[in-house]
Design a protein around this motif. Sequence first.
Motif, mmCIF file in Angstrom:
data_model
loop_
_atom_site.group_PDB
_atom_site.id
_atom_site.type_symbol
_atom_site.label_atom_id
_atom_site.label_comp_id
_atom_site.label_asym_id
_atom_site.label_seq_id
_atom_site.Cartn_x
_atom_site.Cartn_y
_atom_site.Cartn_z
ATOM 1 N N TYR A 73 2.229 9.692 -1.247
ATOM 2 C CA TYR A 73 1.498 10.953 -1.286
ATOM 3 C C TYR A 73 2.230 11.975 -2.145
ATOM 4 O O TYR A 73 1.628 12.636 -2.998
ATOM 5 C CB TYR A 73 1.283 11.502 0.128
ATOM 6 C CG TYR A 73 0.646 12.861 0.110
ATOM 7 C CD1 TYR A 73 -0.702 13.002 -0.191
ATOM 8 C CD2 TYR A 73 1.397 14.003 0.348
ATOM 9 C CE1 TYR A 73 -1.294 14.255 -0.239
ATOM 10 C CE2 TYR A 73 0.817 15.255 0.300
ATOM 11 C CZ TYR A 73 -0.529 15.383 0.005
ATOM 12 O OH TYR A 73 -1.098 16.624 -0.060
ATOM 13 N N LYS A 121 0.543 3.995 -1.554
ATOM 14 C CA LYS A 121 -0.196 5.266 -1.571
ATOM 15 C C LYS A 121 -0.427 5.832 -0.183
ATOM 16 O O LYS A 121 -0.638 7.029 -0.030
ATOM 17 C CB LYS A 121 -1.532 5.094 -2.295
ATOM 18 C CG LYS A 121 -1.367 4.880 -3.778
ATOM 19 C CD LYS A 121 -2.696 4.753 -4.467
ATOM 20 C CE LYS A 121 -2.479 4.536 -5.950
ATOM 21 N NZ LYS A 121 -3.731 4.478 -6.683
ATOM 22 N N SER A 122 -0.386 4.991 0.827
ATOM 23 C CA SER A 122 -0.628 5.466 2.186
ATOM 24 C C SER A 122 0.639 5.999 2.847
ATOM 25 O O SER A 122 0.595 6.462 3.981
ATOM 26 C CB SER A 122 -1.225 4.346 3.043
ATOM 27 O OG SER A 122 -0.272 3.321 3.232
ATOM 28 N N THR A 123 1.755 5.970 2.138
ATOM 29 C CA THR A 123 3.021 6.453 2.696
ATOM 30 C C THR A 123 3.285 7.898 2.278
ATOM 31 O O THR A 123 2.711 8.378 1.298
ATOM 32 C CB THR A 123 4.189 5.587 2.189
ATOM 33 O OG1 THR A 123 4.327 5.807 0.784
ATOM 34 C CG2 THR A 123 3.956 4.105 2.473
ATOM 35 N N ASN A 134 0.833 -1.197 0.000
ATOM 36 C CA ASN A 134 0.000 0.000 0.000
ATOM 37 C C ASN A 134 0.873 1.256 0.000
ATOM 38 O O ASN A 134 0.885 2.016 0.962
ATOM 39 C CB ASN A 134 -0.953 -0.015 1.202
ATOM 40 C CG ASN A 134 -2.005 1.056 1.088
ATOM 41 O OD1 ASN A 134 -2.093 1.763 0.086
ATOM 42 N ND2 ASN A 134 -2.816 1.173 2.118
#
Length: 115
Positions: A21, A15-17, A13
């Motif tokens: 971002y 995108k959650s880092t 995942n």
Amino acid sequence: MSMKYFDKSDLTNIKSTPFGYTLSIIGGKWKMIIMFWLVEYGVLRYGELKRCIGSITDKILNNQLKELERDGIIIRKEYPQIPPKVEYSLSKRGLSLIPILEEICKWGENNRLDL
């Protein structure tokens, strides 16, 4: 690169880092190029920006500008006149990305493979 920002239980995942971002803000073919020209000239009108970039369609340029404005990276200033006059510049938030772009340029200078 430090792994401290990653939830090591789910490395899929991205995108959650913070890294993911940042990529979502400046990633893609045109956003960093738009930012480059705005750093070089400070303020550019739409047509000037399009000429600087070269082979970009109006649709893509409009979309990229809207996304950069939505994300607080650029400022769009519209003047109430005919014909309409619109100018673009980097916001304070956008200017904070310039050191990252400068490091990318340095990397390119140091690692360029001339064919």
